[in-house]
Design a protein around this motif. Structure first.
Motif, short mmCIF file in Angstrom:
data_model
loop_
_atom_site.label_atom_id
_atom_site.label_comp_id
_atom_site.label_asym_id
_atom_site.label_seq_id
_atom_site.Cartn_x
_atom_site.Cartn_y
_atom_site.Cartn_z
N ALA A 174 0.83 -1.21 0.00
CA ALA A 174 0.00 0.00 0.00
C ALA A 174 0.86 1.26 0.00
O ALA A 174 0.53 2.25 -0.67
N VAL A 175 1.96 1.24 0.74
CA VAL A 175 2.84 2.41 0.78
C VAL A 175 3.58 2.58 -0.53
O VAL A 175 3.77 3.70 -1.03
N ALA A 176 4.01 1.48 -1.12
CA ALA A 176 4.73 1.55 -2.40
C ALA A 176 3.82 1.99 -3.54
O ALA A 176 4.30 2.55 -4.54
N ASP A 177 2.52 1.77 -3.39
CA ASP A 177 1.54 2.08 -4.44
C ASP A 177 1.26 3.58 -4.47
O ASP A 177 0.27 4.06 -3.92
N GLN A 178 2.11 4.32 -5.13
CA GLN A 178 2.04 5.78 -5.10
C GLN A 178 0.78 6.33 -5.78
O GLN A 178 0.26 7.36 -5.39
N ASP A 179 0.28 5.67 -6.82
CA ASP A 179 -0.91 6.19 -7.51
C ASP A 179 -2.20 5.56 -7.00
O ASP A 179 -3.29 5.80 -7.53
N LEU A 180 -2.11 4.75 -5.96
CA LEU A 180 -3.28 4.23 -5.24
C LEU A 180 -4.24 3.42 -6.11
O LEU A 180 -5.46 3.46 -5.91
N ASP A 181 -3.70 2.67 -7.07
CA ASP A 181 -4.57 1.83 -7.90
C ASP A 181 -4.48 0.36 -7.53
O ASP A 181 -5.05 -0.50 -8.20
N PRO A 195 12.64 -1.71 0.21
CA PRO A 195 12.23 -0.44 0.84
C PRO A 195 13.40 0.30 1.48
O PRO A 195 13.38 1.52 1.58
N GLU A 196 14.43 -0.45 1.92
CA GLU A 196 15.56 0.19 2.57
C GLU A 196 16.34 1.09 1.63
O GLU A 196 17.11 1.95 2.07
N ASP A 197 16.16 0.92 0.33
CA ASP A 197 16.89 1.72 -0.65
C ASP A 197 16.01 2.73 -1.36
O ASP A 197 16.41 3.30 -2.37
N HIS A 198 14.80 2.95 -0.86
CA HIS A 198 13.87 3.84 -1.55
C HIS A 198 13.43 4.95 -0.59
O HIS A 198 12.95 4.68 0.50
N PRO A 199 13.58 6.22 -1.00
CA PRO A 199 13.28 7.33 -0.08
C PRO A 199 11.84 7.39 0.41
O PRO A 199 11.59 7.85 1.52
N THR A 200 10.88 6.93 -0.40
CA THR A 200 9.48 7.01 0.01
C THR A 200 9.10 5.92 1.02
O THR A 200 8.00 5.94 1.56
N MET A 201 10.03 4.98 1.29
CA MET A 201 9.70 3.83 2.12
C MET A 201 10.40 3.88 3.49
O MET A 201 10.38 2.90 4.23
N LYS A 202 11.00 4.99 3.83
CA LYS A 202 11.76 5.06 5.08
C LYS A 202 10.89 4.77 6.30
O LYS A 202 11.32 4.09 7.24
N ASN A 203 9.68 5.28 6.30
CA ASN A 203 8.80 5.05 7.45
C ASN A 203 8.39 3.58 7.55
O ASN A 203 8.15 3.07 8.65
N VAL A 204 8.30 2.90 6.41
CA VAL A 204 7.98 1.47 6.41
C VAL A 204 9.12 0.69 7.06
O VAL A 204 8.89 -0.19 7.90
N VAL A 205 10.35 1.01 6.66
CA VAL A 205 11.51 0.34 7.25
C VAL A 205 11.56 0.58 8.75
O VAL A 205 11.82 -0.34 9.54
N LEU A 206 11.30 1.81 9.16
CA LEU A 206 11.30 2.15 10.58
C LEU A 206 10.23 1.35 11.32
O LEU A 206 10.50 0.74 12.36
N LYS A 207 9.03 1.33 10.78
CA LYS A 207 7.92 0.62 11.43
C LYS A 207 8.21 -0.87 11.53
O LYS A 207 7.98 -1.49 12.59
N GLU A 208 8.71 -1.48 10.47
CA GLU A 208 8.98 -2.91 10.48
C GLU A 208 10.11 -3.25 11.46
O GLU A 208 10.07 -4.28 12.14
N THR A 209 11.12 -2.38 11.52
CA THR A 209 12.23 -2.63 12.45
C THR A 209 11.73 -2.60 13.89
O THR A 209 12.08 -3.48 14.70
#
Length: 329
Positions: A174-181, A195-209
Motif C-alpha cells: 500500500a505504501v509503495a503504491d504511489q498512484d493508489l490503484d 524499501p531500505e533503498d527507496h526514499p518514500t519507504m523510510k517510514n515502512v523500514v522504521l515501522k517494520e524494524t
C-alpha cells in the motif's frame, strides 16, 4: 490433518528463516572502535568486534556476485580483480581514487537491486505487463493460505506467522503504491521489494524494524530487546561474550540519545538511517584505509591486488560473470 500440520510447520520454518535473514540484515550493528566502522542494510561490517570480510566482498562486488569467487584460486581471483580495477579507473591514470571507488560500489548496489527486481518481476509477471496487481501477487505468494485453517494461519515460529507476513506485505504494498490503484509498476515494485533503498519507504523500514524488535509491544526498544535481536544464549546461565557487553555500552552511549533506557522512533531512525550517512562513500574510505600502503589516499592496481582478499578474497560477484559474458576475461 497431521500431515498438513507438519507440512505447514515445515514451510513456515523456511519462510521464517528467510524473513529473519532479511530482518537481521536490515538492522545495523553497534559502534565498534574502528576508524571506519559503519552500518549496512546488508550485513554487519564488524560482527562481535571481529572484522567481517564478507561485508567488504559484497559491497565491492554485490551480494549475489560475491558468492561466485568461492571456487576460484587466488591466482584467478587476482586476475579477475585486475580486470575489475581497470573498469573502476575511470580516467585511466593508473590510480583508483575514493570517488572512483565510491562510484563503483554505488554501481554494484544498483546492479544487484535491478537484477533482483527483474528476476522477481518476471516470476510474478511473465507477460511483462505494465504493472502487477496485489491479488496476483497475493495468490502467487500466499495462495496456499486459502487452504489453511485459522490455527495454521496464526501458528508462529520465532514470533512470525503466515498471517503476520501477509499483513506486513499488504501494508508495504500500500505504501509503495504511489498512484493508489492497488497495482505496482516496475518502479513501485522496486520500492516494495527493497524499501531500505527507496526514499518514500523510510517510514515502512522504521515501522517494520520496531515491530521486529519490540517484543513486549510497548512502542519502544529496551536494551534487552536490542541485544535479543543479535544474541540469544544457548543456556540460561551462559555468560555473555565481551562483544555483547560492547553492544550494551553502544546502546547506552550512542543509541539511547535521551538516556531514558529505551529507543524511541526517532532514535531507531537515527540508528538504522543516520543523517548524511553515505554507505558507498564510507565503504570506499574503509577499503582505501585497508589497502593504501603508501598513504597517498588513492590505490594503485598493485596495492589492490596485494590486498585481493580484502576486496574479493576467494569470492566474486556477478560482475565476474558479466565480464565473462562479454569476453572481457
Amino acid at each position: 490433518m497431521m500431515k498438513t500440520g507438519m507440512k505447514t510447520a515445515a514451510v513456515l520454518l523456511l519462510v521464517v528463516a528467510a524473513i529473519n535473514g532479511a530482518i537481521a540484515s536490515s538492522i545495523p550493528g553497534a559502534d565498534e572502535p574502528h576508524p571506519f566502522e559503519h552500518d549496512s542494510l546488508h550485513g554487519k561490517h564488524f560482527d562481535g568486534g571481529e572484522h567481517n570480510a564478507q561485508f567488504d566482498h559484497e559491497a565491492f562486488l554485490g551480494p549475489d556476485e560475491s558468492k561466485k569467487f568461492d571456487s576460484l584460486t587466488p591466482e584467478e581471483s587476482k586476475r579477475r580483480l585486475g580486470v575489475i580495477v581497470d573498469r573502476i579507473d575511470e580516467d585511466k591514470d593508473g590510480f583508483i581514487t575514493q570517488s572512483e571507488l565510491k562510484n563503483w560500489i554505488s554501481y554494484t548496489q544498483r546492479r544487484y537491486i535491478d537484477e533482483d527486481v527483474g528476476r522477481v518481476w518476471r516470476q510474478h509477471n511473465p507477460d511483462n505487463n505494465a504493472s502487477i496487481s496485489w491479488e496476483t501477487y497475493r495468490k502467487t505468494v500466499y495462495g496456499f493460505m486459502d487452504d489453511l485453517d485459522q490455527n495454521e494461519l496464526e501458528q508462529e515460529e520465532n514470533g512470525v506467522s503466515y498471517k503476520s507476513l501477509l499483513k506486513r506485505d499488504r501494508n508495504r504494498w500500500a505504501v509503495a503504491d504511489q498512484d493508489l490503484d492497488d497495482n505496482l509498476t516496475r518502479e513501485e515494485f522496486t520500492a516494495f521489494l527493497h524499501p531500505e533503498d527507496h526514499p518514500t519507504m523510510k517510514n515502512v523500514v522504521l515501522k517494520e524494524t520496531i515491530e521486529d524488535l519490540d517484543k513486549d509491544k510497548d512502542g519502544q526498544i529496551s536494551v534487552d530487546e536490542y541485544i535479543g535481536d543479535m544474541y540469544r544464549p544457548s543456556e540460561e546461565d551462559e555468560e555473555e561474550p565481551e562483544w555483547v557487553a560492547n553492544e550494551r555500552e553502544a546502546f547506552t552511549k550512542h543509541r539511547d540519545l535521551d538516556n531514558d533506557g529505551y529507543l524511541n522512533d526517532e532514535e531507531v531512525k537515527q540508528w538504522i538511517s543516520p543523517n548524511d550517512f553515505d554507505h558507498a562513500e564510507s565503504e570506499a574510505k574503509h577499503l582505501i584505509f585497508e589497502a593504501d600502503v603508501d598513504h597517498d589516499d588513492q590505490l594503485t592496481k598493485d596495492e589492490i591486488l596485494d590486498k585481493y582478499d580484502v576486496f574479493v578474497g576467494s569470492q566474486a560477484t556477478d560482475f565476474g560473470e558479466a565480464l565473462a559474458r562479454h569476453d572481457e576475461f
